[in-house]
Design a protein around this motif. Structure first.
Motif, mmCIF file in Angstrom:
data_model
loop_
_atom_site.group_PDB
_atom_site.id
_atom_site.type_symbol
_atom_site.label_atom_id
_atom_site.label_comp_id
_atom_site.label_asym_id
_atom_site.label_seq_id
_atom_site.Cartn_x
_atom_site.Cartn_y
_atom_site.Cartn_z
ATOM 1 N N SER A 128 46.643 32.190 47.386
ATOM 2 C CA SER A 128 45.377 32.138 46.665
ATOM 3 C C SER A 128 45.288 33.351 45.745
ATOM 4 C CB SER A 128 44.205 32.140 47.654
ATOM 5 O OG SER A 128 42.981 32.120 46.969
ATOM 6 N N ARG A 129 45.014 33.077 44.479
ATOM 7 C CA ARG A 129 44.913 34.159 43.504
ATOM 8 C C ARG A 129 43.487 34.688 43.471
ATOM 9 N NH1 ARG A 129 47.601 36.641 39.846
ATOM 10 N NH2 ARG A 129 49.414 35.304 39.959
ATOM 11 N N VAL A 130 43.394 36.009 43.577
ATOM 12 C CA VAL A 130 42.132 36.725 43.389
ATOM 13 C C VAL A 130 42.427 37.748 42.302
ATOM 14 C CG1 VAL A 130 40.347 38.154 44.438
ATOM 15 C CG2 VAL A 130 41.490 36.395 45.808
ATOM 16 N N ASP A 131 41.994 37.452 41.094
ATOM 17 C CA ASP A 131 42.281 38.277 39.927
ATOM 18 C C ASP A 131 43.785 38.474 39.761
ATOM 19 O OD1 ASP A 131 39.567 38.385 39.343
ATOM 20 O OD2 ASP A 131 39.271 40.279 40.368
ATOM 21 N N ALA A 132 44.265 39.724 39.897
ATOM 22 C CA ALA A 132 45.667 40.028 39.607
ATOM 23 C C ALA A 132 46.598 39.821 40.798
ATOM 24 C CB ALA A 132 45.787 41.473 39.127
ATOM 25 N N PHE A 133 46.043 39.585 41.979
ATOM 26 C CA PHE A 133 46.868 39.496 43.185
ATOM 27 C C PHE A 133 46.847 38.083 43.758
ATOM 28 C CE2 PHE A 133 45.531 43.910 42.940
ATOM 29 C CZ PHE A 133 46.693 44.606 43.235
ATOM 30 N N GLU A 134 47.900 37.768 44.494
ATOM 31 C CA GLU A 134 47.934 36.539 45.280
ATOM 32 C C GLU A 134 47.987 36.923 46.742
ATOM 33 O OE1 GLU A 134 51.010 33.775 44.389
ATOM 34 O OE2 GLU A 134 50.028 33.087 42.566
ATOM 35 N N TRP A 135 47.222 36.186 47.556
ATOM 36 C CA TRP A 135 47.149 36.472 48.985
ATOM 37 C C TRP A 135 47.476 35.210 49.763
ATOM 38 C CZ3 TRP A 135 46.589 41.500 49.650
ATOM 39 C CH2 TRP A 135 45.953 42.243 48.652
ATOM 40 N N PRO A 136 48.182 35.356 50.893
ATOM 41 C CA PRO A 136 48.454 34.184 51.719
ATOM 42 C C PRO A 136 47.183 33.722 52.447
ATOM 43 C CG PRO A 136 49.419 36.144 52.722
ATOM 44 C CD PRO A 136 48.828 36.564 51.397
ATOM 45 N N VAL A 137 46.967 32.418 52.444
ATOM 46 C CA VAL A 137 45.831 31.801 53.133
ATOM 47 C C VAL A 137 46.395 30.807 54.140
ATOM 48 C CG1 VAL A 137 43.835 30.260 52.864
ATOM 49 C CG2 VAL A 137 44.260 32.075 51.179
#
Length: 187
Positions: free
Chosen positions: A158-167
């Motif tokens: 999941s992209r939050v602005d400039a970063f992607e995080w695992p969901v």
């Protein structure tokens, strides 16, 4: 001392400030341990969140396919849940809980479980198939979904602005299975 009765009811645009406050507090509490401060940015600003919620409810919210519930005690909104029909993460879900937050000072009192139980009833009528809930992998509260019987079905980015995080996307085979998992944990 007996606490006033908890009421779960449909959310409205008039709840935007309270929902925005709870959402901002929730992001600060759950995500500040792994998201950079700049990334959190306006997401931990209650006024910014209230405006986002107000815009969503006044222009994008579809009562045919979406649900917004608030937990209200003595006129104060202390938690909320958002859900929708469909399968956003390609796990075979008929519906999904997209947001579930309880005021930090009210956590651990069964409010999230009660919100979910109300959503189960909505899903039974509209989405009798599998139900999903996604949570950031680093979310310290993610174990709640394990405790109520959620099975990790998939990890997505999941992209939050400039970063992607695992969901991690949790799946229950039906609304009834979600309800049974909540009941087993004790509502």
């Amino acid at each position: 001392m007996t606490l006033p009765r908890l009421l779960i009811h449909s959310g409205a645009i008039s709840n935007s400030a309270a929902i925005g406050r709870i959402l901002a507090e929730g992001w600060r509490q759950a995500y500040s341990g792994f998201m950079p401060k700049d990334e959190l940015g306006p997401r931990v600003d209650p006024d910014h969140r209230a405006r986002e919620v107000g815009t969503w409810l006044s222009s994008d919210f579809n009562t045919d396919t979406e649900l917004l519930l608030v937990a209200d005690q003595a006129g104060e909104v202390i938690g909320f849940l958002a859900a929708c029909l469909g399968d956003r993460n390609d796990v075979g879900a008929a519906g999904q809980v997209t947001l579930l937050y309880v005021s930090p000072e009210r956590q651990g009192q069964g409010i999230g479980r009660q919100l979910l139980l109300e959503a189960v009833e909505w899903f039974k009528l509209r989405a009798p198939g599998p139900i999903s809930i996604g949570a950031f992998e680093q979310n310290p509260f993610r174990s709640f979904y394990d405790a109520i019987g959620g099975v990790p079905a998939k990890t997505v980015r999941s992209r939050v602005d400039a970063f992607e995080w695992p969901v991690v996307v949790y799946l229950w085979p039906s609304p009834e299975a979600l309800g049974e998992g909540i009941a087993a944990r004790g509502a």
